[in-house]
Design an enzyme around this catalytic site. Structure first.
Site, PDB file in Angstrom:
ATOM      1  N   GLN A  68      77.628  35.226  71.454  1.00  0.00           N
ATOM      2  CA  GLN A  68      77.469  34.167  72.503  1.00  0.00           C
ATOM      3  C   GLN A  68      76.107  34.061  73.051  1.00  0.00           C
ATOM      4  O   GLN A  68      75.110  35.083  73.394  1.00  0.00           O
ATOM      5  CB  GLN A  68      78.335  34.573  73.781  1.00  0.00           C
ATOM      6  CG  GLN A  68      78.240  33.549  74.869  1.00  0.00           C
ATOM      7  CD  GLN A  68      79.173  32.317  74.756  1.00  0.00           C
ATOM      8  OE1 GLN A  68      79.993  32.331  74.116  1.00  0.00           O
ATOM      9  NE2 GLN A  68      78.431  31.194  74.955  1.00  0.00           N
ATOM     10  N   GLY A  69      75.575  32.883  73.072  1.00  0.00           N
ATOM     11  CA  GLY A  69      74.017  32.852  73.712  1.00  0.00           C
ATOM     12  C   GLY A  69      73.994  31.484  74.526  1.00  0.00           C
ATOM     13  O   GLY A  69      74.908  30.593  74.755  1.00  0.00           O
ATOM     14  N   GLY A  70      72.595  31.132  75.064  1.00  0.00           N
ATOM     15  CA  GLY A  70      72.578  30.019  75.762  1.00  0.00           C
ATOM     16  C   GLY A  70      72.828  28.777  75.042  1.00  0.00           C
ATOM     17  O   GLY A  70      73.234  27.635  75.682  1.00  0.00           O
ATOM     18  N   GLY A  72      75.254  28.359  72.755  1.00  0.00           N
ATOM     19  CA  GLY A  72      76.597  28.226  72.523  1.00  0.00           C
ATOM     20  C   GLY A  72      77.087  29.483  72.090  1.00  0.00           C
ATOM     21  O   GLY A  72      76.915  30.308  72.445  1.00  0.00           O
ATOM     22  N   SER A  73      78.008  29.269  70.846  1.00  0.00           N
ATOM     23  CA  SER A  73      78.774  30.449  70.490  1.00  0.00           C
ATOM     24  C   SER A  73      78.570  30.359  68.746  1.00  0.00           C
ATOM     25  O   SER A  73      78.708  29.372  68.187  1.00  0.00           O
ATOM     26  CB  SER A  73      80.195  30.433  70.895  1.00  0.00           C
ATOM     27  OG  SER A  73      80.445  30.495  72.161  1.00  0.00           O
ATOM     28  N   VAL A  74      78.763  31.682  68.294  1.00  0.00           N
ATOM     29  CA  VAL A  74      79.025  31.902  66.667  1.00  0.00           C
ATOM     30  C   VAL A  74      80.109  32.454  66.383  1.00  0.00           C
ATOM     31  O   VAL A  74      80.520  33.553  67.049  1.00  0.00           O
ATOM     32  CB  VAL A  74      77.787  32.544  66.201  1.00  0.00           C
ATOM     33  CG1 VAL A  74      77.740  33.092  64.845  1.00  0.00           C
ATOM     34  CG2 VAL A  74      76.389  32.284  66.711  1.00  0.00           C
ATOM     35  N   LYS A  88      77.402  28.475  63.821  1.00  0.00           N
ATOM     36  CA  LYS A  88      76.951  28.244  65.527  1.00  0.00           C
ATOM     37  C   LYS A  88      77.507  27.101  66.075  1.00  0.00           C
ATOM     38  O   LYS A  88      77.015  25.903  65.291  1.00  0.00           O
ATOM     39  CB  LYS A  88      75.662  28.613  65.207  1.00  0.00           C
ATOM     40  CG  LYS A  88      74.872  28.329  66.539  1.00  0.00           C
ATOM     41  CD  LYS A  88      73.372  29.035  66.609  1.00  0.00           C
ATOM     42  CE  LYS A  88      72.456  28.039  66.004  1.00  0.00           C
ATOM     43  NZ  LYS A  88      70.884  28.407  66.516  1.00  0.00           N
ATOM     44  N   ASP A 187      60.054  31.767  68.335  1.00  0.00           N
ATOM     45  CA  ASP A 187      61.128  32.749  69.254  1.00  0.00           C
ATOM     46  C   ASP A 187      61.316  33.859  68.278  1.00  0.00           C
ATOM     47  O   ASP A 187      62.616  34.111  68.122  1.00  0.00           O
ATOM     48  CB  ASP A 187      62.203  31.851  69.822  1.00  0.00           C
ATOM     49  CG  ASP A 187      62.816  32.492  70.968  1.00  0.00           C
ATOM     50  OD1 ASP A 187      62.016  33.009  71.649  1.00  0.00           O
ATOM     51  OD2 ASP A 187      63.927  32.161  71.509  1.00  0.00           O
TER      52      ASP A 187
END
Length: 353
Positions: A68-70, A72-74, A88, A187
């Protein structure tokens, strides 16, 4: 009376339908604009486009979440031929799709053992997803930041860490010089480095990447981009120091700013020829690998871009002998803010030799 009510319901129903139709039409128009702009800038894609129904089927209705990240989701997925994939799924509030298609374009242009392979994508209105090759060991982040928890056994060992650091450098050097166009990844951090079953590293997450002319050697970036301390590709050294220290460069639990910034702390020990005080160093070979990675990381984070090594030189330093490495000047970087996100505008010189 009943006729009036029915007429009213029909009117409301038609109005609702018209609004929905207008919304879908507007969304479809926005999608077409993005795709037209994309084709004009990048040309036809080499990766397969999937429908949202395909995405649901390959993930078994999003049954297994991998992360989970900013963004969305994997989710874990499987293609019809049985191949495992990582899907993703981006948040719906991702704008008009320009950044999403930028990621599709950027990764589809790459082919390297240290760059994650993009197998397909979904762009259906507000529903967007990227289908990557499946990486069995997930992100590097969990292996280095949990290294102090013995029961998890997450420390990879210095030989593996050295191999990972070389692989990432090779991937970045390819992005800078091996592609038909230069690709800047803004990044580079442990969260965006994925590991396969053999702990071979692959660079992922190209949402903020920039494609630039091959003739450019210095790029002036106006405005915030990426994560603080990880903006210039050569500041791969920031991530390298986190791999060495087994902790984030910024310790948000510390009160004294001189204690929270790992590169300053480790440079002082190196300068005074003290023991590095790092975990899991069990022999002389480990000590040599750790020292080499520290010196390279400190060269990479030099404030003046002309003092930073190009990624080709970084690889040579990592595979060479530690005796051939000079101690770099003391880093002039100040301790970054405790918040990892960049919130204000900034100007960054990025060396891409």
């Amino acid at each position: 009376m009943a006729i009036v009510i029915i007429a009213g319901l029909l009117f409301r129903g038609n109005l609702s339908f018209d609004r929905s139709f207008f919304f879908l039409k507007k969304q479809d128009k926005s999608c077409k604009i993005v795709k037209t702009s994309f084709l004009r800038n990048y040309g036809p894609l080499q990766v397969k486009r999937y429908s949202y129904l395909d995405i649901k089927m390959m993930t078994n209705s999003f049954k297994t979440k991998l992360g989970q990240g900013g963004f969305g989701s994997v989710y874990k997925g499987k293609l019809p031929d049985g191949s495992l994939v990582a899907v993703k799924v981006l948040n719906r509030s991702k704008g008009d799709g320009g950044e999403f298609m930028n990621e599709v374009a950027t990764i589809s242009r790459t082919s390297h053992v240290n760059i994650v392979s993009l197998l397909g994508f979904c762009f259906e209105g507000s529903k967007r997803a990227l289908i990557y090759e499946f990486m069995h060991n997930g992100s590097l982040e969990k292996f280095i930041f949990d290294a102090k928890i013995p029961q998890k056994g997450h420390h990879l060992g210095w030989e593996t860490l050295e191999r990972i650091s070389i692989g990432i450098a090779q991937g970045l050097e390819y992005l800078h010089r091996g592609c038909n166009t230069k690709i800047l990844h803004f990044d580079i951090k442990p969260h965006n480095i994925l590991l396969d079953e053999n702990f071979w590293p692959k660079i992922s997450d190209f949402g903020l990447a920039k494609i630039c002319d091959r003739k450019e050697s210095i790029v002036l970036m106006l405005g915030a981009r990426g994560t603080a301390g990880y903006i210039a590709p050569e500041v791969y050294g920031m991530m390298l120091s986190e791999m060495v220290g087994g902790r984030r460069n910024i310790n948000v639990q510390a009160d004294n700013s001189s204690e929270i910034y790992f590169p300053h702390w480790i440079y002082k020990r190196l300068e005074l020829d003290q023991e590095l005080g790092l975990q899991s160093i069990v022999n002389e070979e480990d000590k040599v690998r750790a020292r080499k990675m520290i010196i390279v990381s400190l060269w990479c984070i030099q404030t003046d871009p002309s003092n930073r090594p190009a990624m080709k030189e970084v690889i040579e330093m990592l595979v060479g002998s530690v005796e051939s490495l000079q101690i770099p000047p003391k880093p002039c970087l100040f301790s970054p803010p405790k918040s990892p996100a960049v919130t204000d505008s900034s100007t960054t010189l990025v060396s891409i030799q």
